[in-house]
Design an enzyme around this catalytic site. Sequence first.
Site, PDB file in Angstrom:
ATOM      1  N   ASP A   1      55.740  59.301 -40.693  1.00 35.75           N
ATOM      2  CA  ASP A   1      54.621  60.031 -41.289  1.00 35.75           C
ATOM      3  C   ASP A   1      55.120  60.708 -42.561  1.00 35.75           C
ATOM      4  O   ASP A   1      56.026  61.535 -42.516  1.00 35.75           O
ATOM      5  CB  ASP A   1      54.097  61.077 -40.299  1.00 35.75           C
ATOM      6  CG  ASP A   1      52.737  61.631 -40.665  1.00 35.75           C
ATOM      7  OD1 ASP A   1      52.390  61.610 -41.861  1.00 35.75           O
ATOM      8  OD2 ASP A   1      52.015  62.100 -39.755  1.00 35.75           O
ATOM      9  N   ARG A  32      53.102  62.444 -44.673  1.00 38.58           N
ATOM     10  CA  ARG A  32      52.134  63.442 -45.124  1.00 38.58           C
ATOM     11  C   ARG A  32      52.758  64.829 -45.248  1.00 38.58           C
ATOM     12  O   ARG A  32      53.761  65.131 -44.607  1.00 38.58           O
ATOM     13  CB  ARG A  32      50.934  63.491 -44.174  1.00 38.58           C
ATOM     14  CG  ARG A  32      50.056  62.264 -44.226  1.00 38.58           C
ATOM     15  CD  ARG A  32      48.969  62.306 -43.165  1.00 38.58           C
ATOM     16  NE  ARG A  32      49.513  62.196 -41.813  1.00 38.58           N
ATOM     17  CZ  ARG A  32      48.773  62.196 -40.715  1.00 38.58           C
ATOM     18  NH1 ARG A  32      47.458  62.314 -40.812  1.00 38.58           N
ATOM     19  NH2 ARG A  32      49.340  62.082 -39.534  1.00 38.58           N
TER      20      ARG A  32
END
Length: 359
Positions: free
Chosen positions: A291, A293
């Site tokens: 991930d 983000r």
Amino acid sequence: MTFAPNTTERIARARADLRMGVPVVITGGGAAALVFAAETLTPARLDELRGTDAVIALTEQRAATLKVAAYDGDLVRLTLPQDADLAWVQAMADPADDLRRPMKGPFTAQRTGTPLPHRAGIALTKAARLLPACIVVPVADGIATARRHDLTLLTAESALATTLSPLDPVISARLPLDVSDAGRLHIFRPDDGAEEHYAVEIGTPDRAQPVLARLHSACFTGDLLGSLKCDCGPQLRGALAQMGAEGAGVLLYLNQEGRGIGLANKMRAYSLQDQGFDTVEANHRLGFADDERDFRIGAELLRKLGFSQVRLLTNNPAKVAKLESCGLTVTERVPLKVGENRHNAGYLATKAAKSGHLL
């Protein structure tokens, strides 16, 4: 007074240069280097690199796919063969053809000298939403090289800085929605020239009370096209519906497509999933982490809107932990279990097993 770009503006310029195939000059660790994004390298510029000490820098995730030891920990530096063509460079960066041509070596890994410019180059390619791979060519004088070729010059330390760019409110306006006549859309723009982010406010939430909130990462395929490969569209609409039913809430729409890798790379991951890899495996083969983000953006937007306490609509405990680490109080995690179908059952199972989602 000076009209020269500051560090933030130089980094934005470097991202744009790399997307267009233009190299940048990076200094750091007592070294200087020309850095090209592998994805956008042109045949003419590759030919100019013949006879140099060029290397291709890849992330540890991509290195693992290629069965190469990442001696620098988070990356590997492989000598660029003198006869390497553009197809070879792109095949090293892009796993699309890995199954058909799994053997790309033998490789010679560079283990001396500083990997700092290489690390900064990979960070910039990620920020530019390109494949995380770059060609790095050492130069004797970074400043002179940048001046001679009219290239963007920046330090590795500035490219690797993890400080969140300030987010400035641009405008907000009333926006009646299906779920509530009392809707309002806020636009925020980061100082670093990256994508804008949005906040959808439902009703008039009491800033002194925990607000029903969701951090929703943009999903063009799910939110807009109704894709059945994920549960994003139903989560977006379900969160807004719940806020409308309660009469108040705020949905943060964060432009971090594909867990932060961008739409093009997300489609590359989808193509790999068609070859049999799950979501996490596909991201790793592309060279990304599980991930990519940055949930600090959501925390900052909530603060800008005047909220310090939230009831967070999420199945992802990592979002709860991140908001709390940013100084916000999460008084409740509100489940959002919608959107399962026969096309995304495996995707949801992977989110639960490998990413800790509570489904």
